[in-house]
Design a protein around this motif. Structure first.
Motif, PDB file in Angstrom:
ATOM      1  N   UNK A  88       0.624  -0.923   0.007  1.00 59.41           N
ATOM      2  CA  UNK A  88      -0.166   0.254   0.271  1.00 59.41           C
ATOM      3  C   UNK A  88       0.887   1.258   0.141  1.00 59.41           C
ATOM      4  N   UNK A  89       2.110   1.557   0.691  1.00 60.45           N
ATOM      5  CA  UNK A  89       2.999   2.654   0.597  1.00 60.45           C
ATOM      6  C   UNK A  89       3.848   2.528  -0.346  1.00 60.45           C
ATOM      7  N   UNK A  90       3.910   1.324  -1.287  1.00 59.29           N
ATOM      8  CA  UNK A  90       4.627   1.176  -2.166  1.00 59.29           C
ATOM      9  C   UNK A  90       3.803   2.729  -3.434  1.00 59.29           C
ATOM     10  N   UNK A  91       1.994   2.025  -3.337  1.00 54.42           N
ATOM     11  CA  UNK A  91       1.364   2.050  -4.215  1.00 54.42           C
ATOM     12  C   UNK A  91       0.760   4.110  -4.285  1.00 54.42           C
ATOM     13  N   UNK A  92       0.860   3.656  -2.957  1.00 56.15           N
ATOM     14  CA  UNK A  92       0.775   5.488  -2.359  1.00 56.15           C
ATOM     15  C   UNK A  92       1.883   6.082  -2.800  1.00 56.15           C
ATOM     16  N   UNK A  93       3.431   5.660  -2.642  1.00 53.80           N
ATOM     17  CA  UNK A  93       4.468   6.474  -3.449  1.00 53.80           C
ATOM     18  C   UNK A  93       4.528   7.219  -4.446  1.00 53.80           C
ATOM     19  N   UNK A  94       4.095   6.033  -5.074  1.00 53.57           N
ATOM     20  CA  UNK A  94       3.984   6.330  -6.521  1.00 53.57           C
ATOM     21  C   UNK A  94       2.455   7.275  -6.993  1.00 53.57           C
ATOM     22  N   UNK A  95       1.354   6.914  -6.638  1.00 47.58           N
ATOM     23  CA  UNK A  95       0.743   7.871  -6.935  1.00 47.58           C
ATOM     24  C   UNK A  95       0.978   9.359  -6.475  1.00 47.58           C
ATOM     25  N   UNK A  96       1.924   9.651  -5.633  1.00 43.08           N
ATOM     26  CA  UNK A  96       2.748  11.209  -4.993  1.00 43.08           C
ATOM     27  C   UNK A  96       4.040  11.134  -5.914  1.00 43.08           C
ATOM     28  N   UNK A  97       4.095  10.197  -6.437  1.00 42.63           N
ATOM     29  CA  UNK A  97       4.739  10.709  -7.518  1.00 42.63           C
ATOM     30  C   UNK A  97       4.944  11.043  -8.666  1.00 42.63           C
TER      31      UNK A  97
END
Length: 124
Positions: A88-97
């Motif tokens: 989930x954190x990886x997905x959120x990081x990707x969305x933030x980028x």
């Protein structure tokens, strides 16, 4: 006859000595048997105590194994949860980028638009 009396006296003394010796042996044997009986009872008590202790230890081992199994399940659940949170954190990081990139593009577009307006204003 006196000799016979002496001989009978000697035999009597000899048999009395034998009887005394046998009585002493009997007394010692009885004492030894009593001692052995005491030892047997003590050993039986110790054996029963050791059996009880063994049963308690076995029960403790079973309880500890149950606790260990429970802890292992908890660890597995925690690891699985951590993996899920990591994804989930990886997905959120990707969305933030992606959003930062979009924001950068929009800022650049806005800057370009402002420059174009300023040029249009100057031309008027």
């Amino acid at each position: 006859e006196e000799e016979k009396s002496k001989q009978l006296g000697k035999l009597k003394n000899k048999y009395e000595a034998i009887i005394a010796d046998l009585e002493e042996r009997l007394r010692k044997e009885q004492l030894a048997r009593q001692d052995l009986e005491k030892i047997r009872r003590r050993l039986e008590t110790e054996l029963n105590d050791l059996r009880d202790q063994l049963n308690e230890k076995r029960q403790q081992v079973e309880e500890l194994q149950a606790q260990l199994s429970k802890r292992e399940e908890e660890v597995q659940t925690s690891l699985q949860k951590a993996d899920e949170e990591g994804v989930s954190l990886q997905n959120v990081s990707k969305q933030m980028r992606e959003m930062n990139n979009q924001l950068q593009e929009l800022s650049e577009d806005l800057e370009t638009e402002k420059e174009a307006r300023n040029k249009a204003e100057k031309l008027k």
